[in-house]
Design a protein around this motif. Structure first.
Motif, mmCIF file in Angstrom:
data_model
loop_
_atom_site.group_PDB
_atom_site.id
_atom_site.type_symbol
_atom_site.label_atom_id
_atom_site.label_comp_id
_atom_site.label_asym_id
_atom_site.label_seq_id
_atom_site.Cartn_x
_atom_site.Cartn_y
_atom_site.Cartn_z
ATOM 1 N N THR A 255 0.842 -1.202 0.000
ATOM 2 C CA THR A 255 0.000 0.000 0.000
ATOM 3 C C THR A 255 0.876 1.250 0.000
ATOM 4 O OG1 THR A 255 -1.584 -1.236 1.319
ATOM 5 C CG2 THR A 255 -1.895 1.140 1.222
ATOM 6 N N TYR A 256 0.531 2.198 -0.871
ATOM 7 C CA TYR A 256 1.313 3.439 -0.909
ATOM 8 C C TYR A 256 0.433 4.591 -1.392
ATOM 9 C CZ TYR A 256 1.690 1.727 -5.723
ATOM 10 O OH TYR A 256 1.404 1.234 -6.968
ATOM 11 N N ASP A 257 0.957 5.831 -1.292
ATOM 12 C CA ASP A 257 0.193 7.019 -1.682
ATOM 13 C C ASP A 257 -0.151 6.986 -3.170
ATOM 14 O OD1 ASP A 257 0.751 7.710 0.892
ATOM 15 O OD2 ASP A 257 1.680 9.648 0.445
ATOM 16 N N PHE A 258 -1.396 7.327 -3.492
ATOM 17 C CA PHE A 258 -1.836 7.363 -4.890
ATOM 18 C C PHE A 258 -1.248 8.590 -5.604
ATOM 19 C CE2 PHE A 258 -5.035 8.532 -8.178
ATOM 20 C CZ PHE A 258 -5.036 7.345 -8.913
ATOM 21 N N PHE A 259 -1.216 9.738 -4.909
ATOM 22 C CA PHE A 259 -0.683 10.978 -5.489
ATOM 23 C C PHE A 259 0.705 11.245 -4.917
ATOM 24 C CE2 PHE A 259 -5.318 11.602 -5.478
ATOM 25 C CZ PHE A 259 -5.545 12.021 -6.785
ATOM 26 N N ARG A 260 1.697 11.432 -5.801
ATOM 27 C CA ARG A 260 3.042 11.753 -5.319
ATOM 28 C C ARG A 260 3.635 12.879 -6.155
ATOM 29 N NH1 ARG A 260 2.643 6.544 -5.807
ATOM 30 N NH2 ARG A 260 4.006 6.378 -7.620
ATOM 31 N N ASN A 261 4.250 13.836 -5.460
ATOM 32 C CA ASN A 261 4.900 14.978 -6.103
ATOM 33 C C ASN A 261 3.987 15.682 -7.115
ATOM 34 O OD1 ASN A 261 6.947 16.822 -6.522
ATOM 35 N ND2 ASN A 261 7.953 15.598 -8.097
ATOM 36 N N ARG A 262 2.810 16.057 -6.639
ATOM 37 C CA ARG A 262 1.858 16.778 -7.497
ATOM 38 C C ARG A 262 1.238 17.941 -6.746
ATOM 39 N NH1 ARG A 262 -0.190 14.078 -12.158
ATOM 40 N NH2 ARG A 262 1.051 12.211 -12.548
ATOM 41 N N VAL A 263 0.897 18.999 -7.507
ATOM 42 C CA VAL A 263 0.076 20.073 -6.940
ATOM 43 C C VAL A 263 -1.329 19.502 -6.842
ATOM 44 C CG1 VAL A 263 -0.937 22.340 -7.333
ATOM 45 C CG2 VAL A 263 1.443 21.928 -7.922
ATOM 46 N N MET A 264 -1.953 19.660 -5.677
ATOM 47 C CA MET A 264 -3.249 19.024 -5.443
ATOM 48 C C MET A 264 -4.408 20.023 -5.469
ATOM 49 S SD MET A 264 -2.530 15.866 -5.230
ATOM 50 C CE MET A 264 -3.892 15.065 -4.388
#
Length: 312
Positions: free
Chosen positions: A96-105
């Motif tokens: 399991t890991y983060d769906f969004f990485r290194n993005r402006v949200m």
């Protein structure tokens, strides 16, 4: 669209609370992550102020595998809930890991202001440029419009809504004082979107790029609007010069000139027939019968007597 089993009120409330926590985590990371300076510079270079970033709740998903997971999931149940809500994702090996990485949200709020999903934009040339939350039990992208909640907050009477293609367009327009833009979420504008807009405002202007994709998107929006056209609503279309989007355009020419474009937008009737005239030779009998064959089914679903008669 996938039909979801009915979700209890308690479950929904818990989901909304969880999404709000995620939004706050991303907002916090925008200011306090090791990468903060680069992200804030990126937003400033895009012409955005702190106030607009705040109004739309912009955030940053850290460049880590487990930033959101560590910050939000306190129990195995919460971890599972975050997987269900697609803040976390699982691979085939069960990791399991983060769906969004290194993005402006960009938090996506429903019309009552609850966070139901996110759009994330890369800071560099990575792909995909935009990553949207997949459908979940509280997020159905065919019925949500990015920026709609903020547009309603900004106007006691929302007289007109501008439909654009991207999150960044919505935020950029707001930055220039045009606070009535919304964007469909990585899908074409749906019939549900159109119904929602016609219920809440008198004038809907669809603004697309002048390229082929933009014209196709505009035509799809028109097709989806026909079944909801009621007396008293005004649907218009405007196309930007090739290679421009509302974000670049409004920064170049400012609010007054951009709003002038909207004043000159094509009314539905003109756009409808122009579309057919461009692809058919209507001086010939064959062209006329083709026009009838193509236009009539679209006209027949129109509920408004006025529009139906005008089109016929």
């Amino acid at each position: 669209s996938t039909k979801y089993p009915t979700v209890s009120r308690e479950q929904k409330q818990s989901d909304y609370d969880m999404m709000e926590l995620a939004a706050r985590f991303f907002q916090h990371s925008l200011k306090h992550d090791d990468n903060s300076k680069a992200v804030i510079d990126y937003l400033k270079n895009r012409g955005l102020s702190g106030e607009v970033a705040q109004a739309y709740g912009l955030g940053y998903a850290p460049d880590a595998w487990d930033g959101a997971m560590k910050a939000i999931a306190k129990t195995p149940e919460q971890k599972q809930q975050l997987v269900d809500l697609k803040i976390l994702t699982q691979n085939d090996k069960g990791r399991t890991y983060d769906f969004f990485r290194n993005r402006v949200m960009f938090p996506i709020r429903d019309k009552r202001g609850r966070v139901v999903g996110f759009g994330g934009r890369v800071l560099d040339d990575g792909t995909p440029k935009y990553l949207n939350s997949p459908e979940t039990r509280i997020f159905h992208k065919g019925s949500e419009l990015y920026g709609f909640y903020q547009a309603k907050q900004a106007h006691t009477n929302l007289d007109r809504v501008l439909v654009v293609e991207g999150y960044m367009d919505v935020v950029s327009l707001a930055q220039q004082g045009i606070k009535y833009a919304v964007a469909a979420l990585g899908t074409a504008t749906t019939a549900e979107h159109m119904q929602l807009l016609f219920r809440s405002t008198r004038q809907v202007i669809c603004c697309y790029d002048g390229d082929r994709a933009g014209r196709e998107a505009a035509w799809r929006a028109l097709e989806n609007a026909m079944g909801h056209l009621k007396d008293g609503v005004d649907l218009r279309f405007t196309f930007l010069p090739d290679g421009e989007d509302p974000d670049t355009m409004v920064q170049k020419e400012g609010k007054a000139a951009f709003e002038q474009r909207l004043m000159n937008a094509k009314p539905l009737l003109d756009y409808f027939f122009e579309h057919f005239v461009n692809e058919l030779d209507i001086t010939s009998d064959a062209g006329k019968s083709a026009l009838l064959a193509k236009a009539k089914p679209l006209i027949e679903v129109v509920p408004s007597d006025y529009y139906k008669e005008a089109l016929l």
